[in-house]
Design a protein around this motif. Structure first.
Motif, PDB file in Angstrom:
ATOM      1  N   TYR A  86      15.027  28.715 -46.522  1.00  0.00           N
ATOM      2  CA  TYR A  86      15.961  28.969 -45.394  1.00  0.00           C
ATOM      3  C   TYR A  86      15.969  27.742 -44.493  1.00  0.00           C
ATOM      4  O   TYR A  86      15.077  26.897 -44.547  1.00  0.00           O
ATOM      5  CB  TYR A  86      15.592  30.243 -44.627  1.00  0.00           C
ATOM      6  CG  TYR A  86      14.166  30.331 -44.119  1.00  0.00           C
ATOM      7  CD1 TYR A  86      13.714  29.519 -43.082  1.00  0.00           C
ATOM      8  CD2 TYR A  86      13.270  31.254 -44.661  1.00  0.00           C
ATOM      9  CE1 TYR A  86      12.415  29.613 -42.607  1.00  0.00           C
ATOM     10  CE2 TYR A  86      11.956  31.354 -44.196  1.00  0.00           C
ATOM     11  CZ  TYR A  86      11.540  30.519 -43.163  1.00  0.00           C
ATOM     12  OH  TYR A  86      10.263  30.612 -42.706  1.00  0.00           O
ATOM     13  N   GLY A  87      17.007  27.655 -43.634  1.00  0.00           N
ATOM     14  CA  GLY A  87      17.169  26.452 -42.812  1.00  0.00           C
ATOM     15  C   GLY A  87      17.539  25.277 -43.712  1.00  0.00           C
ATOM     16  O   GLY A  87      18.052  25.458 -44.825  1.00  0.00           O
ATOM     17  N   TYR A  88      17.271  24.050 -43.261  1.00  0.00           N
ATOM     18  CA  TYR A  88      17.542  22.828 -44.039  1.00  0.00           C
ATOM     19  C   TYR A  88      18.843  22.905 -44.854  1.00  0.00           C
ATOM     20  O   TYR A  88      19.895  23.172 -44.308  1.00  0.00           O
ATOM     21  CB  TYR A  88      16.334  22.469 -44.905  1.00  0.00           C
ATOM     22  CG  TYR A  88      15.133  22.092 -44.051  1.00  0.00           C
ATOM     23  CD1 TYR A  88      15.249  21.132 -43.059  1.00  0.00           C
ATOM     24  CD2 TYR A  88      13.895  22.720 -44.218  1.00  0.00           C
ATOM     25  CE1 TYR A  88      14.162  20.794 -42.253  1.00  0.00           C
ATOM     26  CE2 TYR A  88      12.801  22.377 -43.419  1.00  0.00           C
ATOM     27  CZ  TYR A  88      12.947  21.411 -42.440  1.00  0.00           C
ATOM     28  OH  TYR A  88      11.887  21.085 -41.648  1.00  0.00           O
ATOM     29  N   PHE A  89      18.759  22.728 -46.186  1.00  0.00           N
ATOM     30  CA  PHE A  89      19.984  22.657 -46.986  1.00  0.00           C
ATOM     31  C   PHE A  89      20.447  24.013 -47.523  1.00  0.00           C
ATOM     32  O   PHE A  89      21.359  24.088 -48.335  1.00  0.00           O
ATOM     33  CB  PHE A  89      19.785  21.707 -48.173  1.00  0.00           C
ATOM     34  CG  PHE A  89      19.878  20.255 -47.789  1.00  0.00           C
ATOM     35  CD1 PHE A  89      20.954  19.802 -47.032  1.00  0.00           C
ATOM     36  CD2 PHE A  89      18.912  19.357 -48.189  1.00  0.00           C
ATOM     37  CE1 PHE A  89      21.052  18.451 -46.677  1.00  0.00           C
ATOM     38  CE2 PHE A  89      19.006  18.015 -47.849  1.00  0.00           C
ATOM     39  CZ  PHE A  89      20.077  17.564 -47.082  1.00  0.00           C
ATOM     40  N   SER A  90      19.802  25.095 -47.067  1.00  0.00           N
ATOM     41  CA  SER A  90      20.076  26.385 -47.708  1.00  0.00           C
ATOM     42  C   SER A  90      21.524  26.844 -47.550  1.00  0.00           C
ATOM     43  O   SER A  90      22.033  27.562 -48.394  1.00  0.00           O
ATOM     44  CB  SER A  90      19.126  27.453 -47.176  1.00  0.00           C
ATOM     45  OG  SER A  90      19.281  27.595 -45.780  1.00  0.00           O
ATOM     46  N   GLU A  91      22.182  26.446 -46.444  1.00  0.00           N
ATOM     47  CA  GLU A  91      23.565  26.898 -46.249  1.00  0.00           C
ATOM     48  C   GLU A  91      24.503  25.701 -46.175  1.00  0.00           C
ATOM     49  O   GLU A  91      25.478  25.717 -45.441  1.00  0.00           O
ATOM     50  CB  GLU A  91      23.655  27.785 -45.007  1.00  0.00           C
ATOM     51  CG  GLU A  91      22.818  29.051 -45.188  1.00  0.00           C
ATOM     52  CD  GLU A  91      22.924  30.027 -44.017  1.00  0.00           C
ATOM     53  OE1 GLU A  91      23.777  30.938 -44.096  1.00  0.00           O
ATOM     54  OE2 GLU A  91      22.167  29.897 -43.061  1.00  0.00           O
ATOM     55  N   ASN A  92      24.188  24.697 -46.964  1.00  0.00           N
ATOM     56  CA  ASN A  92      24.952  23.465 -46.959  1.00  0.00           C
ATOM     57  C   ASN A  92      25.732  23.352 -48.278  1.00  0.00           C
ATOM     58  O   ASN A  92      25.163  23.083 -49.331  1.00  0.00           O
ATOM     59  CB  ASN A  92      23.971  22.291 -46.777  1.00  0.00           C
ATOM     60  CG  ASN A  92      24.678  20.961 -46.630  1.00  0.00           C
ATOM     61  OD1 ASN A  92      25.568  20.633 -47.413  1.00  0.00           O
ATOM     62  ND2 ASN A  92      24.279  20.197 -45.627  1.00  0.00           N
ATOM     63  N   ALA A  93      27.047  23.591 -48.195  1.00  0.00           N
ATOM     64  CA  ALA A  93      27.872  23.604 -49.408  1.00  0.00           C
ATOM     65  C   ALA A  93      27.867  22.228 -50.080  1.00  0.00           C
ATOM     66  O   ALA A  93      27.878  22.142 -51.311  1.00  0.00           O
ATOM     67  CB  ALA A  93      29.297  24.030 -49.064  1.00  0.00           C
ATOM     68  N   GLY A  94      27.828  21.156 -49.290  1.00  0.00           N
ATOM     69  CA  GLY A  94      27.795  19.801 -49.838  1.00  0.00           C
ATOM     70  C   GLY A  94      26.560  19.570 -50.686  1.00  0.00           C
ATOM     71  O   GLY A  94      26.623  18.932 -51.751  1.00  0.00           O
ATOM     72  N   PHE A  95      25.429  20.109 -50.242  1.00  0.00           N
ATOM     73  CA  PHE A  95      24.194  19.976 -51.022  1.00  0.00           C
ATOM     74  C   PHE A  95      24.298  20.760 -52.332  1.00  0.00           C
ATOM     75  O   PHE A  95      23.920  20.268 -53.400  1.00  0.00           O
ATOM     76  CB  PHE A  95      22.995  20.459 -50.202  1.00  0.00           C
ATOM     77  CG  PHE A  95      21.675  20.302 -50.904  1.00  0.00           C
ATOM     78  CD1 PHE A  95      21.051  19.062 -50.974  1.00  0.00           C
ATOM     79  CD2 PHE A  95      21.059  21.399 -51.518  1.00  0.00           C
ATOM     80  CE1 PHE A  95      19.830  18.910 -51.625  1.00  0.00           C
ATOM     81  CE2 PHE A  95      19.840  21.258 -52.168  1.00  0.00           C
ATOM     82  CZ  PHE A  95      19.227  20.011 -52.224  1.00  0.00           C
ATOM     83  N   ALA A  96      24.840  21.976 -52.248  1.00  0.00           N
ATOM     84  CA  ALA A  96      25.009  22.790 -53.465  1.00  0.00           C
ATOM     85  C   ALA A  96      25.899  22.059 -54.470  1.00  0.00           C
ATOM     86  O   ALA A  96      25.622  22.045 -55.670  1.00  0.00           O
ATOM     87  CB  ALA A  96      25.599  24.162 -53.102  1.00  0.00           C
TER      88      ALA A  96
END
Ligand code: ADP
Ligand code: ADP
Ligand code: MG
Length: 448
Positions: free
Chosen positions: A82-92
């Motif tokens: 959770y936090g960090y890249f967990s809700e980052n569409a670009g990272f996914a």
């Protein structure tokens, strides 16, 4: 199933994920910053790679270094926690582009839900009741005035990119609106890199009730009932429990079905949480969806017996859900207290330092998720939550008594924590009666 997973996080959630992997016979790669050389998560993992200096921006949010770490170690998937890249569409998307499975929903589902104003629109279209407010993003001051006077004050300004209880402002009268708009925009810009705001009617003393859902890539969905997270300070959760005393089986079904309806509407295929506010009339309104594993997921695990992180990994590997809605039964009662390195007598200022000695509580129905240990030095760069203490009881009273016992047993020397404050909350007569609302701390606690 994956043979190796990289865990792109730190602290208790990294430990939690590594533990699930070990039980599933999946090898793990930890990443760590220069400040986390002695952290438990890197000690428990099979391999560990330093991804940068202490500042999160340069390490835990360093996308090229994290993707490279996965490539070099041959990890097939990345769990973001959770936090960090967990809700980052670009990272996914970056993961997909490098042939690494992102353990979470598809990038487009993250995108649809990550923008909170747009998510409300999507929820409303899916037939889920939403909190009255602005039509999407506030476009002008004039529009804000019109919306607020139509609904009546108080209203809430919320950053569309906000999270973690930040980027929220309550406005009590028309006189304050234009200055609050300016402050909130500036704050949102600096905290989230996006100054866009939306407006909501302030719901009076609501309960925060959220529903855990899981979807797989084959179109199957289940909900695991609700968690009540009404005990909050500054819009941040402190104590969570499952089930909620305010949720009848009828409300549970309605909330659960609405959450599944929304998940279906966006083709959701992972674990996720639909957050609602429940008002005094028993009506509930969609607030936001968190497209990741949540801090408080263990209370649901205790009352349903479903291992949410294992299920999340399984569905990411393309497997079908291992449970159907009929299998989900709520058994007993679970409570979680967030143990935070902060000083209640100094307005909850965060504390850093070295843990000189630690003795953990234990016994029947007790779970401690933490990355701290005796001798551990808490670095000043990260979230101040140092442990989650979770208990199960056959009913709410037993869970409260057990939590009180555990908080009293828990010894942490060298730093100040909120353990004594948690005990005060649990012994409050209104808490015992289950008379909760998100205003509990200001209304029911001294100095709240
Ligand atoms: P975050 O993304 O930071 O979690 P949320 O939108 O989930 O933000 O809101 C956080 C908390 O703020 C909620 O749990 C609730 O206590 C309070 N809150 C949010 N919106 C409202 C509202 N319209 N009326 C009353 N309280 C609200
Ligand atoms: P939960 O809903 O799981 O209880 P929280 O809202 O408390 O989660 O947030 C979990 C963690 O993620 C916290 O450490 C919080 O600071 C961080 N977080 C959540 N959303 C954001 C965001 N948009 N930007 C930065 N940090 C966030
Ligand atoms: Mg929230």
């Amino acid at each position: 199933m994956f043979k190796k997973i990289l865990v792109a996080n730190r602290g208790e959630i990294a430990v939690r994920i590594i533990r699930a992997c070990k039980e599933m016979k999946i090898a793990t790669v930890a990443i760590y910053s220069e400040a986390d050389k002695n952290s438990l998560h890197m000690r428990l993992a099979d391999e560990a790679i330093c991804v940068g200096p202490p500042a999160s921006r340069e390490s835990y949010l360093n996308m090229p270094n994290i993707i490279s770490a996965a490539t070099i170690t041959g990890a097939e998937a990345i769990h973001p926690g959770y936090g960090y890249f967990s809700e980052n569409a670009g990272f996914a998307e970056a993961c997909e582009a490098c042939n690494i499975k992102f353990i979470g929903p598809k990038a487009n589902a993250i995108e649809l839900m990550g923008d909170k104003a747009r998510a409300k629109d999507t929820a409303a279209k899916a037939g889920v009741p939403v909190i009255p407010g602005s039509k999407g993003i506030i476009q002008s001051e004039q529009e804000a005035f019109k919306t607020a006077s139509k609904m009546g004050y108080p209203v809430r300004l919320k950053a569309t990119a906000g999270g973690g209880g930040r980027g929220i402002r309550v406005v009590h009268s028309q006189d304050d609106l234009s200055s609050q708009l300016r402050i909130a925009t500036t704050e949102a810009e600096s905290a989230f890199g996006n100054g866009e705001l939306y407006m909501e009617k302030e719901i009076e003393e609501p309960r925060h009730i959220e529903v855990q859902i899981i979807g797989d890539e084959h179109g199957h969905y289940v909900h695991l009932g609700e968690r009540e997270c009404s005990i909050q300070r500054r819009n941040q959760k402190l104590i969570e429990e499952a089930p909620s005393v305010a949720v009848t089986p009828a409300i549970r079904n309605k909330m659960g079905e609405a959450a599944v309806k929304l998940a279906k509407a966006v083709g959701y295929s992972s674990v996720g949480t639909v957050e609602y506010l429940l008002d005094k009339n028993g009506d509930f309104y969609f607030m936001e969806m968190n497209t990741r594993v949540q801090v408080e997921h263990p209370v649901t695990e205790f009352v349903t017996g479903v291992d949410i992180v294992k299920e999340q990994i399984r569905v990411a590997a393309g497997e079908k859900l291992s449970v159907t809605q009929k299998d989900i039964k709520i058994d007993g009662h679970a409570i979680e207290c967030r143990i935070i390195a902060e000083d209640p007598s100094r307005n909850f200022a965060p504390c850093v330092g070295t843990i000189r000695h630690m003795a953990a509580p234990g016994g029947i129905g007790v779970r401690l998720d933490t990355h701290i240990y005796g001798g551990y030095e808490i670095p000043p760069y990260y979230d101040a939550m140092i442990a989650k203490l979770i208990v199960w009881g056959k009913d709410r009273n037993e869970a409260i008594a057990r939590m009180m016992r555990c908080l009293a047993e828990y010894e942490i020397d060298g730093i100040t924590t909120n353990i004594s404050y948690q005990m005060e909350i649990l012994s409050n007569p209104y808490f015992k009666k289950g008379e909760l609302s998100t205003s509990f701390i200001p209304r029911r606690m001294n100095g709240g």
